[in-house]
Design an enzyme around this catalytic site. Structure first.
Site, PDB file in Angstrom:
ATOM      1  N   HIS A 169      55.572  73.568   9.310  1.00 29.51           N
ATOM      2  CA  HIS A 169      55.290  74.998   9.461  1.00 29.51           C
ATOM      3  C   HIS A 169      54.055  75.356   8.668  1.00 29.51           C
ATOM      4  O   HIS A 169      53.773  74.758   7.633  1.00 29.51           O
ATOM      5  CB  HIS A 169      56.475  75.855   8.998  1.00 29.51           C
ATOM      6  CG  HIS A 169      56.927  75.564   7.606  1.00 29.51           C
ATOM      7  ND1 HIS A 169      57.696  74.471   7.280  1.00 29.51           N
ATOM      8  CD2 HIS A 169      56.699  76.207   6.434  1.00 29.51           C
ATOM      9  CE1 HIS A 169      57.933  74.462   5.981  1.00 29.51           C
ATOM     10  NE2 HIS A 169      57.323  75.514   5.443  1.00 29.51           N
TER      11      HIS A 169
ATOM     12  N   HIS B 108      52.096  78.648   6.809  1.00 31.44           N
ATOM     13  CA  HIS B 108      52.240  80.011   6.301  1.00 31.44           C
ATOM     14  C   HIS B 108      50.960  80.776   6.640  1.00 31.44           C
ATOM     15  O   HIS B 108      49.863  80.318   6.303  1.00 31.44           O
ATOM     16  CB  HIS B 108      52.377  80.011   4.772  1.00 31.44           C
ATOM     17  CG  HIS B 108      53.562  79.273   4.248  1.00 31.44           C
ATOM     18  ND1 HIS B 108      54.648  79.920   3.686  1.00 31.44           N
ATOM     19  CD2 HIS B 108      53.840  77.951   4.181  1.00 31.44           C
ATOM     20  CE1 HIS B 108      55.539  79.010   3.288  1.00 31.44           C
ATOM     21  NE2 HIS B 108      55.065  77.808   3.577  1.00 31.44           N
TER      22      HIS B 108
HETATM   23  P1  AMP Z   1      57.879  75.758   2.344  1.00 30.35           P
HETATM   24  O1  AMP Z   1      58.301  75.990   0.918  1.00 30.35           O
HETATM   25  O2  AMP Z   1      56.403  75.582   2.545  1.00 30.35           O
HETATM   26  O3  AMP Z   1      58.695  74.648   2.984  1.00 30.35           O
HETATM   27  O4  AMP Z   1      58.216  77.107   3.117  1.00 30.35           O
HETATM   28  C1  AMP Z   1      59.500  77.445   3.534  1.00 30.35           C
HETATM   29  C2  AMP Z   1      59.517  78.930   3.665  1.00 30.35           C
HETATM   30  O5  AMP Z   1      60.651  79.281   4.454  1.00 30.35           O
HETATM   31  C3  AMP Z   1      59.646  79.706   2.364  1.00 30.35           C
HETATM   32  O6  AMP Z   1      58.505  80.536   2.172  1.00 30.35           O
HETATM   33  C4  AMP Z   1      60.929  80.501   2.526  1.00 30.35           C
HETATM   34  O7  AMP Z   1      60.859  81.791   1.955  1.00 30.35           O
HETATM   35  C5  AMP Z   1      61.066  80.551   4.037  1.00 30.35           C
HETATM   36  N1  AMP Z   1      62.415  80.739   4.536  1.00 30.35           N
HETATM   37  C6  AMP Z   1      63.531  80.063   4.153  1.00 30.35           C
HETATM   38  N2  AMP Z   1      64.604  80.496   4.859  1.00 30.35           N
HETATM   39  C7  AMP Z   1      64.150  81.454   5.703  1.00 30.35           C
HETATM   40  C8  AMP Z   1      64.773  82.288   6.686  1.00 30.35           C
HETATM   41  N3  AMP Z   1      66.087  82.202   6.948  1.00 30.35           N
HETATM   42  N4  AMP Z   1      64.006  83.170   7.354  1.00 30.35           N
HETATM   43  C9  AMP Z   1      62.689  83.269   7.096  1.00 30.35           C
HETATM   44  N5  AMP Z   1      62.040  82.507   6.190  1.00 30.35           N
HETATM   45  C10 AMP Z   1      62.758  81.609   5.502  1.00 30.35           C
END
Ligand code: AMP
Length: 110
Positions: A96, A98
């Site tokens: 993913h 950001h």
């Molecule tokens: P990363 O740390 O780069 O793997 O990013 C994962 C992201 O997913 C984090 O910024 C979290 O806040 C986000 N995240 C986790 N669970 C959810 C959810 N249920 N809905 C939306 N975002 C989420």
């Protein structure tokens, strides 16, 4: 087993989905780090950037980032970040990006 993000795509877990096409989908981060913080995710699960194939859905992440940034009115700028692996703090093992914007973003990131 489906990843958290695939469960969001399948509407098994609620999220504010802002964009979807045949390659990727995007939704607002549950813990936003900027006024606009959207996650852009390929439909086809791979663990992260380190697993990126030569071609496929995943390449469309940047096209979607540009489009969503325009839709969100981020004409003053924005940042696209991919965290790969533990040193970058990757917490969800489904590739993913950001998309962050809506405020001045410091450089370099922490
Ligand atoms: P990363 O740390 O780069 O793997 O990013 C994962 C992201 O997913 C984090 O910024 C979290 O806040 C986000 N995240 C986790 N669970 C959810 C959810 N249920 N809905 C939306 N975002 C989420």
């Amino acid at each position: 087993m489906a990843t958290l993000f695939t469960k969001i795509l399948n509407r098994e877990i609620p999220a504010d989905i802002v964009y979807e096409d045949e390659h990727v989908f995007a939704f607002r981060d549950i813990d936003p780090k900027a006024p606009v913080h959207i996650l852009i995710v390929p439909r086809h699960e791979i663990g992260g950037l380190a697993d990126l194939p030569e071609s496929g859905d995943h390449q469309h992440i940047l096209n979607a980032a540009k489009l969503i940034a325009e839709r969100e009115g981020l004409e003053n700028g924005y940042r696209v970040v991919i965290n790969q692996g533990p040193d970058a703090g990757q917490s969800v093992n489904h590739l993913h990006a950001h998309l962050l914007g809506g405020r001045k973003l410091a450089w370099p990131p922490g």
